[in-house]
Design a protein around this motif. Structure first.
Motif: not given
Length: 116
Positions: A108-116
């Motif tokens: 969820x954190x990675x999606x928030x940062x746009x990494x995934x």
């Protein structure tokens, strides 16, 4: 610690130690068994540790009529029969953390940062 049969009036020295805190643990154990006990020279040995040798260390004393029972309690203590296990009595151990929750939080954190 030395166990002795030193008698002073109505009280008997049942243990000696250069470390008064050891005797305080024993005193608390005896008092939990309803045997009144006290430590002599404990304070002076802590403050002036060099005098501990000259005074023979601190002394644990009980009334003469309680000496036999006190020695019996201390013998059980010294033998290790009163040692507690690693488990906490009356309390359940916490369940191990769920790793799936941590992974979901990371995704969820990675999606928030746009990494995934």
């Amino acid at each position: 610690m030395t166990v002795s049969a030193d008698s002073q009036g109505d009280f008997e020295t049942i243990a000696r130690s250069m470390t008064p805190s050891d005797l305080e643990v024993m005193r608390a154990l005896l008092e939990s068994e309803r045997i009144p006990a006290f430590v002599l020279d404990g304070g002076i040995n802590q403050v002036y540790s060099l005098l501990a040798v000259a005074t023979g260390g601190a002394r644990l004393q009980v009334a003469c009529e309680d000496a036999a029972a006190a020695r019996q309690v201390l013998a059980v203590f010294e033998s290790g029969q009163l040692a507690l296990g690693d488990e906490v009595i009356g309390e359940e151990r916490a369940a191990p953390p769920d790793r799936r929750r941590g992974r979901a939080l990371a995704v969820m954190f990675m999606k928030l940062l746009g990494i995934v």
